[in-house]
Design a protein around this motif. Structure first.
Motif, PDB file in Angstrom:
ATOM      1  N   ARG A  38       0.833  -1.207   0.000  1.00 34.21           N
ATOM      2  CA  ARG A  38       0.000   0.000   0.000  1.00 34.21           C
ATOM      3  C   ARG A  38       0.869   1.259   0.000  1.00 34.21           C
ATOM      4  NH1 ARG A  38      -5.559  -1.297   2.277  1.00 34.21           N
ATOM      5  NH2 ARG A  38      -5.441  -3.523   2.591  1.00 34.21           N
ATOM      6  N   HIS A  39       1.940   1.210   0.757  1.00 32.23           N
ATOM      7  CA  HIS A  39       2.857   2.355   0.813  1.00 32.23           C
ATOM      8  C   HIS A  39       3.458   2.612  -0.573  1.00 32.23           C
ATOM      9  CE1 HIS A  39       5.500   5.244   2.683  1.00 32.23           C
ATOM     10  NE2 HIS A  39       6.536   4.651   2.126  1.00 32.23           N
ATOM     11  N   ALA A  40       3.875   1.537  -1.246  1.00 31.89           N
ATOM     12  CA  ALA A  40       4.439   1.676  -2.598  1.00 31.89           C
ATOM     13  C   ALA A  40       3.389   2.202  -3.570  1.00 31.89           C
ATOM     14  CB  ALA A  40       4.985   0.333  -3.077  1.00 31.89           C
ATOM     15  N   ALA A  41       2.145   1.741  -3.447  1.00 30.55           N
ATOM     16  CA  ALA A  41       1.071   2.209  -4.335  1.00 30.55           C
ATOM     17  C   ALA A  41       0.783   3.692  -4.109  1.00 30.55           C
ATOM     18  CB  ALA A  41      -0.191   1.383  -4.110  1.00 30.55           C
ATOM     19  N   ARG A  42       0.794   4.122  -2.851  1.00 36.36           N
ATOM     20  CA  ARG A  42       0.576   5.557  -2.565  1.00 36.36           C
ATOM     21  C   ARG A  42       1.716   6.402  -3.129  1.00 36.36           C
ATOM     22  NH1 ARG A  42      -1.564   3.441   2.341  1.00 36.36           N
ATOM     23  NH2 ARG A  42       0.448   3.635   3.371  1.00 36.36           N
ATOM     24  N   ASN A  43       2.955   5.923  -2.980  1.00 35.27           N
ATOM     25  CA  ASN A  43       4.104   6.654  -3.529  1.00 35.27           C
ATOM     26  C   ASN A  43       4.039   6.727  -5.050  1.00 35.27           C
ATOM     27  OD1 ASN A  43       5.214   7.223  -1.056  1.00 35.27           O
ATOM     28  ND2 ASN A  43       6.685   5.544  -1.113  1.00 35.27           N
ATOM     29  N   ARG A  44       3.672   5.628  -5.688  1.00 31.95           N
ATOM     30  CA  ARG A  44       3.580   5.605  -7.155  1.00 31.95           C
ATOM     31  C   ARG A  44       2.516   6.587  -7.641  1.00 31.95           C
ATOM     32  NH1 ARG A  44       5.797   1.830 -10.655  1.00 31.95           N
ATOM     33  NH2 ARG A  44       5.165   2.305 -12.758  1.00 31.95           N
ATOM     34  N   LEU A  45       1.383   6.631  -6.933  1.00 26.75           N
ATOM     35  CA  LEU A  45       0.322   7.555  -7.313  1.00 26.75           C
ATOM     36  C   LEU A  45       0.765   9.004  -7.129  1.00 26.75           C
ATOM     37  CD1 LEU A  45      -2.580   7.656  -8.382  1.00 26.75           C
ATOM     38  CD2 LEU A  45      -3.364   7.635  -6.011  1.00 26.75           C
ATOM     39  N   ALA A  46       1.500   9.276  -6.052  1.00 30.17           N
ATOM     40  CA  ALA A  46       2.006  10.634  -5.831  1.00 30.17           C
ATOM     41  C   ALA A  46       2.972  11.048  -6.942  1.00 30.17           C
ATOM     42  CB  ALA A  46       2.691  10.723  -4.469  1.00 30.17           C
ATOM     43  N   LYS A  47       3.882  10.138  -7.332  1.00 21.81           N
ATOM     44  CA  LYS A  47       4.816  10.427  -8.419  1.00 21.81           C
ATOM     45  C   LYS A  47       4.073  10.616  -9.737  1.00 21.81           C
ATOM     46  CE  LYS A  47       8.774   7.967  -6.504  1.00 21.81           C
ATOM     47  NZ  LYS A  47       9.630   6.787  -6.639  1.00 21.81           N
ATOM     48  N   LEU A  48       3.037   9.826  -9.939  1.00 23.47           N
ATOM     49  CA  LEU A  48       2.231   9.930 -11.156  1.00 23.47           C
ATOM     50  C   LEU A  48       1.601  11.312 -11.260  1.00 23.47           C
ATOM     51  CD1 LEU A  48       0.788   8.791 -13.637  1.00 23.47           C
ATOM     52  CD2 LEU A  48      -0.850   7.736 -12.102  1.00 23.47           C
ATOM     53  N   PHE A  49       1.096  11.837 -10.152  1.00 27.41           N
ATOM     54  CA  PHE A  49       0.485  13.164 -10.176  1.00 27.41           C
ATOM     55  C   PHE A  49       1.517  14.253 -10.430  1.00 27.41           C
ATOM     56  CE2 PHE A  49      -3.546  11.539  -9.268  1.00 27.41           C
ATOM     57  CZ  PHE A  49      -4.454  12.574  -9.338  1.00 27.41           C
ATOM     58  N   VAL A  50       2.731  14.099  -9.897  1.00 26.64           N
ATOM     59  CA  VAL A  50       3.793  15.080 -10.155  1.00 26.64           C
ATOM     60  C   VAL A  50       4.131  15.081 -11.644  1.00 26.64           C
ATOM     61  CG1 VAL A  50       6.238  15.582  -9.759  1.00 26.64           C
ATOM     62  CG2 VAL A  50       4.754  15.014  -7.834  1.00 26.64           C
ATOM     63  N   ARG A  51       4.249  13.892 -12.228  1.00 24.15           N
ATOM     64  CA  ARG A  51       4.574  13.795 -13.659  1.00 24.15           C
ATOM     65  C   ARG A  51       3.430  14.288 -14.534  1.00 24.15           C
ATOM     66  NH1 ARG A  51       7.427   7.874 -13.227  1.00 24.15           N
ATOM     67  NH2 ARG A  51       9.280   8.623 -12.156  1.00 24.15           N
ATOM     68  N   ALA A  52       2.197  13.999 -14.130  1.00 25.44           N
ATOM     69  CA  ALA A  52       1.043  14.475 -14.907  1.00 25.44           C
ATOM     70  C   ALA A  52       0.985  15.997 -14.883  1.00 25.44           C
ATOM     71  CB  ALA A  52      -0.248  13.883 -14.351  1.00 25.44           C
TER      72      ALA A  52
END
Length: 177
Positions: A38-52
């Protein structure tokens, strides 16, 4: 904006942004636990929003205002993103990130009852050669078959169960257990 709200067929449709979709996805799909997945999924989503956002799609964008061009711009930006260790991000990683974005937006459209008012521009968005990523495809991502002569020689050397395994095309994970 008031006129748009009055003319909108869906009550509250104009109030839901990508940030609202992210919060809903975090709550209902990823969850709040502290386990590593879950921690990795939250981090990936946060990075995705920065890139978007860097690709021109801010979190404040309303779901009803999303366009296919914005989705393509995000994809193209992600294909040019530099990895911390050097080199560009692999198209497979971009595809995975866009799949998360597509799932998050699709979930929000369903849950916020926006099916008639909004569409998901990340649906069926191609990544790879058609999107200009052909130069980024790493050699490890390309699959080449062995020449027929090599396959015939290998089959001749395989005995019993190994020949059966080779013929069935079993995956490594199935064989190691």
């Amino acid at each position: 904006m008031t006129l748009k709200a009055l003319m909108s067929p869906v009550k509250g449709a104009l109030g839901y942004s990508l940030e609202d979709a992210r919060q809903l996805y975090l709550k209902e799909r990823i969850g709040v636990g502290e386990d590593p997945r879950r921690h990795a999924a939250r981090n990936r989503l946060a990075k995705l929003f920065v890139r978007a956002e860097a690709g021109g799609l801010p979190a404040s964008t309303l779901l009803v205002d999303l366009t296919r061009q914005q989705a393509r711009d995000v994809r193209d930006h992600m294909l040019t993103y530099e990895k911390p260790g050097g080199g560009k991000v692999a198209p497979a990683s971009v595809k995975r990130d866009l799949t998360i974005m597509k799932a998050m937006i699709g979930h929000a459209i369903r849950e916020f009852d926006l099916i008639k008012a909004a569409h998901n521009p990340f649906e069926a968005l191609e990544v790879g050669i058609s999107s200009g990523g052909e130069e980024d495809i790493a050699a490890r991502e390309l699959k080449e078959t062995l020449p027929d002569a090599v396959i015939a020689a290998m089959r001749g050397n395989l005995q019993g169960e190994l020949n059966l395994i080779w013929g069935l095309g079993s995956r490594h994970a199935r064989l190691s257990h």
